[in-house]
Design a protein around this motif. Structure first.
Motif, PDB file in Angstrom:
ATOM      1  N   PHE A   4     109.488 130.293 -96.165  1.00 32.45           N
ATOM      2  CA  PHE A   4     108.437 129.491 -95.827  1.00 32.45           C
ATOM      3  C   PHE A   4     109.005 128.008 -95.333  1.00 32.45           C
ATOM      4  CE2 PHE A   4     105.926 131.795 -98.790  1.00 32.45           C
ATOM      5  CZ  PHE A   4     104.796 132.179 -97.821  1.00 32.45           C
ATOM      6  N   VAL A   5     108.479 127.072 -94.610  1.00 30.32           N
ATOM      7  CA  VAL A   5     108.895 125.885 -94.267  1.00 30.32           C
ATOM      8  C   VAL A   5     108.956 124.956 -95.500  1.00 30.32           C
ATOM      9  CG1 VAL A   5     108.187 126.170 -91.797  1.00 30.32           C
ATOM     10  CG2 VAL A   5     106.898 124.657 -93.527  1.00 30.32           C
ATOM     11  N   TYR A   8     105.729 123.631 -97.301  1.00 30.19           N
ATOM     12  CA  TYR A   8     105.023 124.939 -97.901  1.00 30.19           C
ATOM     13  C   TYR A   8     105.562 125.867 -99.049  1.00 30.19           C
ATOM     14  CZ  TYR A   8     101.707 123.514 -94.018  1.00 30.19           C
ATOM     15  OH  TYR A   8     101.045 122.816 -93.323  1.00 30.19           O
ATOM     16  N   THR A  96      87.317 119.199 -84.510  1.00 34.60           N
ATOM     17  CA  THR A  96      86.861 119.869 -85.747  1.00 34.60           C
ATOM     18  C   THR A  96      86.509 118.802 -86.907  1.00 34.60           C
ATOM     19  OG1 THR A  96      87.443 122.036 -84.999  1.00 34.60           O
ATOM     20  CG2 THR A  96      86.557 121.845 -87.472  1.00 34.60           C
ATOM     21  N   GLN A  99      89.011 114.577 -89.428  1.00 32.16           N
ATOM     22  CA  GLN A  99      90.164 115.438 -90.100  1.00 32.16           C
ATOM     23  C   GLN A  99      91.196 115.990 -88.988  1.00 32.16           C
ATOM     24  OE1 GLN A  99      89.724 116.557 -93.875  1.00 32.16           O
ATOM     25  NE2 GLN A  99      91.529 117.971 -93.985  1.00 32.16           N
ATOM     26  N   ASP A 103      94.991 115.039 -87.678  1.00 34.08           N
ATOM     27  CA  ASP A 103      96.113 116.109 -87.584  1.00 34.08           C
ATOM     28  C   ASP A 103      96.701 116.280 -86.134  1.00 34.08           C
ATOM     29  OD1 ASP A 103      97.527 118.455 -88.958  1.00 34.08           O
ATOM     30  OD2 ASP A 103      96.595 119.891 -87.472  1.00 34.08           O
ATOM     31  N   ARG A 249      80.827 120.732 -88.335  1.00 35.28           N
ATOM     32  CA  ARG A 249      82.395 120.563 -88.159  1.00 35.28           C
ATOM     33  C   ARG A 249      82.319 119.694 -86.884  1.00 35.28           C
ATOM     34  NH1 ARG A 249      83.887 119.117 -90.992  1.00 35.28           N
ATOM     35  NH2 ARG A 249      86.018 119.296 -91.073  1.00 35.28           N
TER      36      ARG A 249
ATOM     37  N   THR B  66      87.499 126.286 -97.620  1.00 40.38           N
ATOM     38  CA  THR B  66      88.492 126.527 -96.720  1.00 40.38           C
ATOM     39  C   THR B  66      88.671 127.960 -96.346  1.00 40.38           C
ATOM     40  OG1 THR B  66      89.563 124.372 -97.415  1.00 40.38           O
ATOM     41  CG2 THR B  66      90.880 125.894 -95.851  1.00 40.38           C
ATOM     42  N   GLU B  67      88.591 128.869 -97.405  1.00 37.76           N
ATOM     43  CA  GLU B  67      89.012 130.248 -97.139  1.00 37.76           C
ATOM     44  C   GLU B  67      87.875 130.825 -96.562  1.00 37.76           C
ATOM     45  OE1 GLU B  67      88.854 128.508-100.223  1.00 37.76           O
ATOM     46  OE2 GLU B  67      90.621 129.223-101.149  1.00 37.76           O
ATOM     47  N   ARG B 107     102.668 127.211 -88.590  1.00 32.48           N
ATOM     48  CA  ARG B 107     103.009 125.869 -89.498  1.00 32.48           C
ATOM     49  C   ARG B 107     103.611 126.247 -90.871  1.00 32.48           C
ATOM     50  NH1 ARG B 107      98.155 121.910 -87.906  1.00 32.48           N
ATOM     51  NH2 ARG B 107      99.105 120.517 -89.353  1.00 32.48           N
ATOM     52  N   VAL B 108     103.141 127.272 -91.362  1.00 32.70           N
ATOM     53  CA  VAL B 108     103.893 127.313 -92.764  1.00 32.70           C
ATOM     54  C   VAL B 108     105.142 128.308 -92.737  1.00 32.70           C
ATOM     55  CG1 VAL B 108     101.621 127.511 -93.515  1.00 32.70           C
ATOM     56  CG2 VAL B 108     102.753 129.614 -93.571  1.00 32.70           C
ATOM     57  N   ILE B 259     101.175 134.242 -98.052  1.00 32.31           N
ATOM     58  CA  ILE B 259     100.943 133.646 -97.034  1.00 32.31           C
ATOM     59  C   ILE B 259      99.582 133.010 -96.988  1.00 32.31           C
ATOM     60  CG2 ILE B 259     100.946 134.173 -94.585  1.00 32.31           C
ATOM     61  CD1 ILE B 259     102.838 136.180 -94.984  1.00 32.31           C
ATOM     62  N   ARG B 262      99.407 129.494 -98.487  1.00 31.24           N
ATOM     63  CA  ARG B 262      99.994 128.599 -97.679  1.00 31.24           C
ATOM     64  C   ARG B 262      99.232 128.110 -96.331  1.00 31.24           C
ATOM     65  NH1 ARG B 262     103.339 130.562-101.637  1.00 31.24           N
ATOM     66  NH2 ARG B 262     105.090 129.253-101.988  1.00 31.24           N
ATOM     67  N   VAL B 264      95.988 128.650 -96.299  1.00 28.25           N
ATOM     68  CA  VAL B 264      94.880 127.736 -96.693  1.00 28.25           C
ATOM     69  C   VAL B 264      95.058 126.327 -96.678  1.00 28.25           C
ATOM     70  CG1 VAL B 264      93.421 127.516 -98.681  1.00 28.25           C
ATOM     71  CG2 VAL B 264      93.372 129.828 -97.838  1.00 28.25           C
ATOM     72  N   ILE B 265      96.112 126.091 -97.182  1.00 30.68           N
ATOM     73  CA  ILE B 265      96.465 124.465 -97.320  1.00 30.68           C
ATOM     74  C   ILE B 265      96.887 123.908 -95.919  1.00 30.68           C
ATOM     75  CG2 ILE B 265      98.506 122.998 -98.245  1.00 30.68           C
ATOM     76  CD1 ILE B 265      98.351 124.778-100.940  1.00 30.68           C
ATOM     77  N   ALA B 266      97.358 124.685 -95.218  1.00 31.03           N
ATOM     78  CA  ALA B 266      97.475 124.283 -93.703  1.00 31.03           C
ATOM     79  C   ALA B 266      96.050 123.812 -93.072  1.00 31.03           C
ATOM     80  CB  ALA B 266      98.635 125.260 -93.207  1.00 31.03           C
ATOM     81  N   GLN B 268      93.291 123.429 -94.782  1.00 27.92           N
ATOM     82  CA  GLN B 268      92.581 122.426 -95.339  1.00 27.92           C
ATOM     83  C   GLN B 268      92.935 121.205 -94.810  1.00 27.92           C
ATOM     84  OE1 GLN B 268      93.197 122.851 -99.615  1.00 27.92           O
ATOM     85  NE2 GLN B 268      93.238 120.783-100.068  1.00 27.92           N
ATOM     86  N   THR B 269      94.308 121.080 -94.643  1.00 28.24           N
ATOM     87  CA  THR B 269      94.869 119.731 -94.154  1.00 28.24           C
ATOM     88  C   THR B 269      94.659 119.752 -92.582  1.00 28.24           C
ATOM     89  OG1 THR B 269      96.915 120.281 -95.343  1.00 28.24           O
ATOM     90  CG2 THR B 269      97.159 118.436 -93.813  1.00 28.24           C
ATOM     91  N   SER B 270      94.501 120.398 -91.834  1.00 24.06           N
ATOM     92  CA  SER B 270      94.255 120.389 -90.382  1.00 24.06           C
ATOM     93  C   SER B 270      92.522 120.180 -89.812  1.00 24.06           C
ATOM     94  CB  SER B 270      94.895 121.376 -89.625  1.00 24.06           C
ATOM     95  OG  SER B 270      94.228 122.791 -89.566  1.00 24.06           O
ATOM     96  N   ASP B 271      91.830 121.034 -90.577  1.00 23.51           N
ATOM     97  CA  ASP B 271      90.258 120.801 -90.446  1.00 23.51           C
ATOM     98  C   ASP B 271      89.357 121.151 -91.370  1.00 23.51           C
ATOM     99  OD1 ASP B 271      90.285 123.446 -90.342  1.00 23.51           O
ATOM    100  OD2 ASP B 271      90.047 123.927 -88.262  1.00 23.51           O
ATOM    101  N   LEU B 272      89.891 121.286 -92.582  1.00 24.54           N
ATOM    102  CA  LEU B 272      88.968 121.349 -93.838  1.00 24.54           C
ATOM    103  C   LEU B 272      88.514 122.926 -93.810  1.00 24.54           C
ATOM    104  CD1 LEU B 272      88.467 119.434 -96.175  1.00 24.54           C
ATOM    105  CD2 LEU B 272      86.436 119.004 -95.251  1.00 24.54           C
ATOM    106  N   CYS B 273      87.709 123.331 -92.918  1.00 26.15           N
ATOM    107  CA  CYS B 273      86.843 124.353 -93.112  1.00 26.15           C
ATOM    108  C   CYS B 273      86.251 124.743 -91.713  1.00 26.15           C
ATOM    109  CB  CYS B 273      85.922 124.504 -93.997  1.00 26.15           C
ATOM    110  SG  CYS B 273      84.355 123.417 -93.885  1.00 26.15           S
TER     111      CYS B 273
END
Lengths: 399, 399
Positions: A4-5, A8, A96, A99, A103, A249, B66-67, B107-108, B259, B262, B264-266, B268-273
């Motif tokens: 991973f980067v 992450y 979207t 947020q 980003d 969104r 986010t999922e 990204r990840v 994977i 990670r 999900v976190i990317a 969440q950071t980029s557009d939440l859901c």
């Protein structure tokens, strides 16, 4: 197993998200979530908007351009006229939520090690986005009037030559988490500093319509039109999440065309376009006039709830809590001097009440007596009971 | 004025997007767009799905996790059972089209200079996403059966030790742009190589349901379940864009939980859901059985159009065009040996017909006799007339 980067390898995730597992517990009262009150959605209005939008089903179902559905772009530009900003088509990108706008901006502008000033306490996802882009976060600690521009001026004079800053992120109106609002005078000073030091001011503006007290203030975007050169340095992010519904969104970014052009390419690469269906529904809703009829009810409810929560806290805590009085938004910023809010939270969970401890809103967190209470979603009864439970937790954490 | 990151200083944008300005010209026939046929949308079915989803309006209008919306996650897992893949909840993430899945993955996982093998010709947005993430793209030139796994094995034996590869991207079923499909034998070999050399196989699978000829083949995801260790190395991306509607922007990613976590976190950071509304509509549509009733009409239409376009091309061109015959999807891959397709396009525009020249689908493009024709959107009459115009353009470009 996977390579991973670095950001992450052990990603932090959202501290607020960590509280989700408690939200569903029986009889839990949550002041934690930043969600608008679902009971206040304009359910019939959005249904009518769907019906109107779906009169052209292919427009709802086919892909659309990355910049956004033309009819929504027009509606958003009209909306911005109502907010005293004349926005050309080339300055606007549908995103979207707000947020995604932030980003995308970081993707096209922020290189590892670049400095971003952030008004703190700050929205955790903002801090997380900056971390993921390996930005250097420099926290600006303001006062109840938001960013202290005099201190910022001094900081820039001292540090900018050696460490040029790339951007400054702020929620100038009804900040999350503090509810603070920056004065017009400070807004002007901030813009002048941006022009002088050539950094972007990212104005995140999802809450300004939620004003329940005092006169509306011009946005940084609006003020920039009167300060030579300032418009080039403002990136304005907004969203329909708090005024119609987060589930759509739909957000947007307003910036210089050179920035928009890059963000369009970043968005095209990352998700091609936003849902045509939700864009068409949002456009129909904005054009229907339903918002003007419905939104005053939302404002009135938030006003009542804010007042009720402050009163309930003061009734329970007396002088042992300090709460800032916002003029709008969804949040109360509170502090109980003698306790660490993370410790208070542990007792609060036992007492079936949730909030977000202050540490979540700082880039570098340590023990903090501060915490955020959202008054938007709980019922009036829950606000009263929740305040009592919080006080019980407070007493236990002193013991 | 702005200090953009290098990839955005002079960003290329999509070569297909550049054609948009011609699409709207009067009497233009376009074989260029990768859009599904809007006339085949299940307009009534989606409307019923909206009505069913909106019976719970708060679920449609509030933010969701986010999922993805739980009811959609369940529906997608059921859909995957129908595609012979047993998918656990922890392996699934809802994304904005399959495109966002790829972007999140990069990204990840992808650091500047990391190597990604790409079956070429390839979807241009894939190449663009890799460029934006500063990956090193190594093109795999296959044959009409897709990736030549024997050559890949030889390449890996020679180069992998010095240049370990991180991922391989492929559209194994009805590739965009070629319509090619990888045989089961090659699929197995590809998975064995992934296990042996420890690289991720990214299986982008938006088209496999659009099969109008021949028996269905198991996906790499399905086959991986029978090859020890292979499931860890497959990332499966799919989308409802070609089977329901692109305007919903509903896609999903299936991968190892490490994977997914990670990504999900990317996200969440980029557009939440993703939009709760479009997710709820998609879930209702998938559960309604309407797709099973409606989708055969889509397939039948694509089959007819594919056959019609091939016949029309052969009637006009005779042996001076070579066209691969796909068993499904939306695209024909063609070549006219004596001309550069970019030059052919200039004449084609004069003749009021559009296509995408082959160079758009390669990381490093030079003159190419290849081009992509989409048969999905034009009417039967347009297919016939468009083929004649294309032939007129071909003769002009020979002159």
């Amino acid at each position: 197993m996977y390579d991973f980067v670095p950001a992450y390898v052990a990603p932090a995730g959202s501290p607020i998200r960590e509280l989700h597992k408690y939200v569903g517990l029986p009889d839990m009262i949550s002041f934690a979530a930043g969600y608008p009150d679902g009971a206040l959605f304009d359910v019939e209005g959005v249904q009518r908007a769907f019906e109107q939008a779906y009169a052209d089903p292919r427009r709802c179902l086919q892909y659309t351009g990355t910049e956004g559905l033309p009819v929504l772009r027009d509606a958003l530009r009209s909306l911005m006229v109502g907010r005293a900003a004349q926005v050309e088509a080339e300055n606007l990108l549908v995103t979207t939520g707000s947020q995604q706008g932030f980003d995308l901006l970081l993707r096209v502008l922020m290189q590892p090690g670049d400095i971003c000033l952030v008004e703190q306490p700050a929205y955790p996802a903002t801090l997380q986005a900056l971390r993921m882009h390996q930005a250097r976060i420099v926290g600006l600690h303001g006062d109840e009037g938001g960013i202290d521009t005099a201190r910022l001026r001094a900081w820039l004079a001292e540090h900018h030559a050696a460490q040029p800053i790339k951007a400054l992120y702020t929620v100038p109106t009804f900040s999350n988490p503090t509810g603070r609002t920056l004065s017009v005078q400070r807004r002007r000073e901030l813009l002048e500093l941006a022009v002088q030091y050539r950094f972007l001011v990212v104005e995140d503006d999802p809450y300004s319509e939620l004003r329940f007290e005092g006169p509306a203030l011009p946005s940084l975007l609006t003020l920039a039109a009167d300060i030579p050169g300032a418009s080039d340095w403002v990136v304005h992010l907004s969203s329909l999440s708090k005024v119609i519904a987060g589930g759509l969104r739909v957000g947007w970014m307003i910036a210089h065309p050179d920035i928009i052009k890059r963000c369009v390419i970043a968005k095209q690469t990352s998700d091609l376009c936003c849902s045509s269906l939700t864009q068409a529904v949002a456009a129909a809703y904005l054009s229907s006039g339903d918002m003007d009829r419905h939104f005053p009810k939302v404002i009135a409810s938030y006003r009542d709830k804010c007042v009720a929560l402050i009163a309930a806290l003061q009734a329970s805590f007396g002088t042992s809590i300090r709460v800032e009085h916002p003029q709008g938004g969804m949040f109360l910023w509170a502090r109980c001097e003698e306790v660490d809010a993370a410790r208070l939270l542990a007792h609060a969970i036992d007492n079936r009440v949730l909030f977000v401890p202050g540490g979540a809103f700082y880039a570098e967190s340590g023990p903090s007596p501060e915490f955020r209470l959202s008054f938007a979603s709980p019922s009036r009864q829950e606000l009263a009971t929740g305040a009592q439970r919080l006080h019980a937790a407070y007493q236990q954490s002193l013991a």
